[in-house]
Design a protein around this motif. Structure first.
Motif, mmCIF file in Angstrom:
data_model
loop_
_atom_site.group_PDB
_atom_site.id
_atom_site.type_symbol
_atom_site.label_atom_id
_atom_site.label_comp_id
_atom_site.label_asym_id
_atom_site.label_seq_id
_atom_site.Cartn_x
_atom_site.Cartn_y
_atom_site.Cartn_z
ATOM 1 N N LEU A 156 1.060 -1.221 -0.036
ATOM 2 C CA LEU A 156 0.067 -0.086 -0.004
ATOM 3 C C LEU A 156 0.720 1.215 0.030
ATOM 4 C CD1 LEU A 156 -2.184 -1.198 2.976
ATOM 5 C CD2 LEU A 156 -3.111 -0.821 0.554
ATOM 6 N N ALA A 157 0.607 2.160 -0.987
ATOM 7 C CA ALA A 157 1.221 3.424 -0.925
ATOM 8 C C ALA A 157 0.236 4.466 -0.568
ATOM 9 C CB ALA A 157 2.055 3.669 -2.182
ATOM 10 N N THR A 158 0.185 4.863 0.753
ATOM 11 C CA THR A 158 -0.892 5.866 1.113
ATOM 12 C C THR A 158 -0.486 6.668 2.361
ATOM 13 O OG1 THR A 158 -3.072 5.831 2.030
ATOM 14 C CG2 THR A 158 -1.618 4.327 2.905
ATOM 15 N N SER A 159 -1.272 7.770 2.437
ATOM 16 C CA SER A 159 -0.890 8.647 3.299
ATOM 17 C C SER A 159 -1.131 8.209 4.951
ATOM 18 C CB SER A 159 -1.721 9.842 3.307
ATOM 19 O OG SER A 159 -3.107 9.657 3.568
ATOM 20 N N GLN A 160 -0.723 8.997 5.890
ATOM 21 C CA GLN A 160 -0.953 8.398 7.066
ATOM 22 C C GLN A 160 -2.308 8.212 7.572
ATOM 23 O OE1 GLN A 160 1.210 7.184 9.178
ATOM 24 N NE2 GLN A 160 -0.269 6.727 11.099
ATOM 25 N N SER A 161 -3.249 9.391 7.399
ATOM 26 C CA SER A 161 -4.546 9.370 7.654
ATOM 27 C C SER A 161 -5.358 8.331 6.996
ATOM 28 C CB SER A 161 -5.382 10.736 7.287
ATOM 29 O OG SER A 161 -5.113 10.882 5.769
ATOM 30 N N LEU A 162 -4.903 8.062 5.676
ATOM 31 C CA LEU A 162 -5.779 6.839 5.134
ATOM 32 C C LEU A 162 -5.255 5.508 5.538
ATOM 33 C CD1 LEU A 162 -5.919 8.134 1.305
ATOM 34 C CD2 LEU A 162 -7.703 8.218 2.949
ATOM 35 N N LYS A 163 -4.085 5.524 5.835
ATOM 36 C CA LYS A 163 -3.609 4.328 6.427
ATOM 37 C C LYS A 163 -4.394 4.021 7.514
ATOM 38 C CE LYS A 163 0.557 2.385 9.196
ATOM 39 N NZ LYS A 163 0.050 2.537 10.545
ATOM 40 N N GLN A 164 -4.634 4.989 8.647
ATOM 41 C CA GLN A 164 -5.393 4.726 9.777
ATOM 42 C C GLN A 164 -6.829 4.209 9.333
ATOM 43 O OE1 GLN A 164 -4.928 8.541 11.880
ATOM 44 N NE2 GLN A 164 -2.998 7.997 12.595
ATOM 45 N N GLN A 165 -7.393 4.787 8.404
ATOM 46 C CA GLN A 165 -8.668 4.246 8.146
ATOM 47 C C GLN A 165 -8.639 2.954 7.481
ATOM 48 O OE1 GLN A 165 -11.790 6.106 8.165
ATOM 49 N NE2 GLN A 165 -10.521 7.631 9.277
ATOM 50 N N PHE A 166 -7.499 2.761 6.774
ATOM 51 C CA PHE A 166 -7.722 1.300 6.103
ATOM 52 C C PHE A 166 -7.420 0.255 7.173
ATOM 53 C CE2 PHE A 166 -7.242 -0.685 1.756
ATOM 54 C CZ PHE A 166 -6.867 -1.994 2.344
ATOM 55 N N GLU A 167 -6.752 0.601 8.271
ATOM 56 C CA GLU A 167 -6.278 -0.394 9.475
ATOM 57 C C GLU A 167 -7.785 -0.643 10.090
ATOM 58 O OE1 GLU A 167 -1.913 0.505 11.039
ATOM 59 O OE2 GLU A 167 -3.410 2.009 11.392
ATOM 60 N N LYS A 168 -8.654 0.276 10.245
ATOM 61 C CA LYS A 168 -9.947 -0.002 10.754
ATOM 62 C C LYS A 168 -10.807 -0.909 10.072
ATOM 63 C CE LYS A 168 -10.548 4.697 12.456
ATOM 64 N NZ LYS A 168 -11.619 5.933 12.423
ATOM 65 N N LEU A 169 -10.072 -1.518 8.721
ATOM 66 C CA LEU A 169 -11.145 -2.530 8.041
ATOM 67 C C LEU A 169 -10.235 -3.895 8.350
ATOM 68 C CD1 LEU A 169 -11.349 -0.531 4.617
ATOM 69 C CD2 LEU A 169 -13.038 -0.543 6.245
ATOM 70 N N GLY A 170 -9.244 -3.702 8.950
ATOM 71 C CA GLY A 170 -8.545 -5.249 9.522
ATOM 72 C C GLY A 170 -7.211 -5.126 8.887
ATOM 73 N N GLY A 171 -6.292 -5.854 9.615
ATOM 74 C CA GLY A 171 -4.988 -6.194 9.196
ATOM 75 C C GLY A 171 -3.880 -5.256 9.736
ATOM 76 N N THR A 172 -2.523 -5.457 10.127
ATOM 77 C CA THR A 172 -1.723 -4.892 10.869
ATOM 78 C C THR A 172 -0.866 -4.290 9.683
ATOM 79 O OG1 THR A 172 -1.815 -5.963 12.743
ATOM 80 C CG2 THR A 172 0.369 -5.005 12.339
ATOM 81 N N ILE A 173 -0.698 -2.852 9.430
ATOM 82 C CA ILE A 173 0.165 -2.407 8.367
ATOM 83 C C ILE A 173 1.448 -2.077 8.559
ATOM 84 C CG2 ILE A 173 0.172 -0.689 6.462
ATOM 85 C CD1 ILE A 173 -2.825 -0.289 6.734
ATOM 86 N N VAL A 174 2.596 -2.438 8.150
ATOM 87 C CA VAL A 174 3.928 -2.241 8.528
ATOM 88 C C VAL A 174 4.663 -1.325 7.459
ATOM 89 C CG1 VAL A 174 6.094 -3.427 8.926
ATOM 90 C CG2 VAL A 174 3.939 -4.581 9.566
ATOM 91 N N ASP A 175 5.139 -0.444 8.033
ATOM 92 C CA ASP A 175 6.171 0.587 7.032
ATOM 93 C C ASP A 175 7.138 -0.078 6.382
ATOM 94 O OD1 ASP A 175 7.457 2.802 5.972
ATOM 95 O OD2 ASP A 175 6.931 4.200 7.672
ATOM 96 N N LEU A 176 7.422 -0.075 5.158
ATOM 97 C CA LEU A 176 8.512 -0.730 4.372
ATOM 98 C C LEU A 176 9.782 0.120 4.673
ATOM 99 C CD1 LEU A 176 6.736 -1.998 1.245
ATOM 100 C CD2 LEU A 176 8.400 -3.499 2.768
ATOM 101 N N GLU A 177 9.717 1.362 5.194
ATOM 102 C CA GLU A 177 10.667 2.383 5.204
ATOM 103 C C GLU A 177 11.527 2.641 3.868
ATOM 104 O OE1 GLU A 177 13.230 1.012 8.476
ATOM 105 O OE2 GLU A 177 11.724 1.018 9.852
#
Length: 218
Positions: A156-177
């Motif tokens: 996923l390439a997304t902003s921090q705010s959209l990442k938080q919205q996506f996390e609400k739908l399920g899953g643990t998102i990890v930064d690839l740095e």
């Protein structure tokens, strides 16, 4: 784990059937030209409302790019009307779409991953509860497809705010740095770069086996 995974898949399918019966929302793979056009129209309307279109894209009624022919596109319908869409893009010879702008080391086999993108829901669907149901159905359907064909990871390439919205739908998102490439090394015509200029993003990954969408989260 090998016993639990089929149970989760069954649970996901039951959730999708529940959504179809209760809300009339069904998600299908866009296999025909007409179904793909429906996805492009939804994208254009949603991205226009979010001011995410380039000036030249405003002259058309649909949004299509060079990645679409090699991508899996899902469309959510309610009573035959398209409401939302999501895209899954496997790696090409040049890698994933956002490798055009990021220098990144992947901690997994790239052939087992797809990049998630072009997630859009029509503005007319953005009643809070209804929007959440459409997004939930798209995410759950994409999860079921990924597991069925052997895609173990999402990018996923997304902003921090959209990442938080996506996390609400399920899953643990990890930064690839991942690091942004030098400007001279970036193709200015790459769809990922054009979108990044409008909404700077970070590059993340998550394991599809960990995605258990929570219908009740807000």
């Amino acid at each position: 784990m090998k016993f639990l995974l089929p149970l989760q898949q069954l649970k996901n399918r039951l959730f999708l059937q529940f959504i179809k019966v209760l809300y009339g929302i069904e998600v299908r793979i866009a296999n025909t030209a007409a179904e793909r056009l429906a996805a492009y129209l939804v994208r254009h309307t949603a991205y226009k409302a979010g001011a995410l279109l380039d000036p030249q894209e405003l002259t058309s009624d649909y949004l299509e790019d060079a990645l679409d022919p090699t991508s899996i596109i899902l469309v959510a319908y309610q009573n035959g009307q398209p409401l939302g869409t999501i895209r899954m893009t496997p790696p090409s010879e040049k890698g994933f779409p956002h490798e055009a702008i990021f220098k990144v080391h992947f901690p997994f086999d790239k052939s087992k991953a797809v990049e998630i993108g072009r997630f859009a829901v029509l503005p007319s669907s953005r009643i809070k509860a209804h929007n959440r149901i459409v997004a939930f159905a798209l995410t759950l359907s994409a999860t079921c497809y990924s597991r069925r064909v052997g895609y173990d990871f999402w990018l996923l390439a997304t902003s921090q705010s959209l990442k938080q919205q996506f996390e609400k739908l399920g899953g643990t998102i990890v930064d690839l740095e991942a690091e942004l490439l030098p400007l001279h090394a970036i193709d200015p015509t790459a769809p990922s770069w054009r979108f990044y200029q409008k909404r700077p993003a970070r590059y993340y990954w998550l394991a599809t086996a960990d995605i258990v969408p929570n219908f009740g989260q807000r």
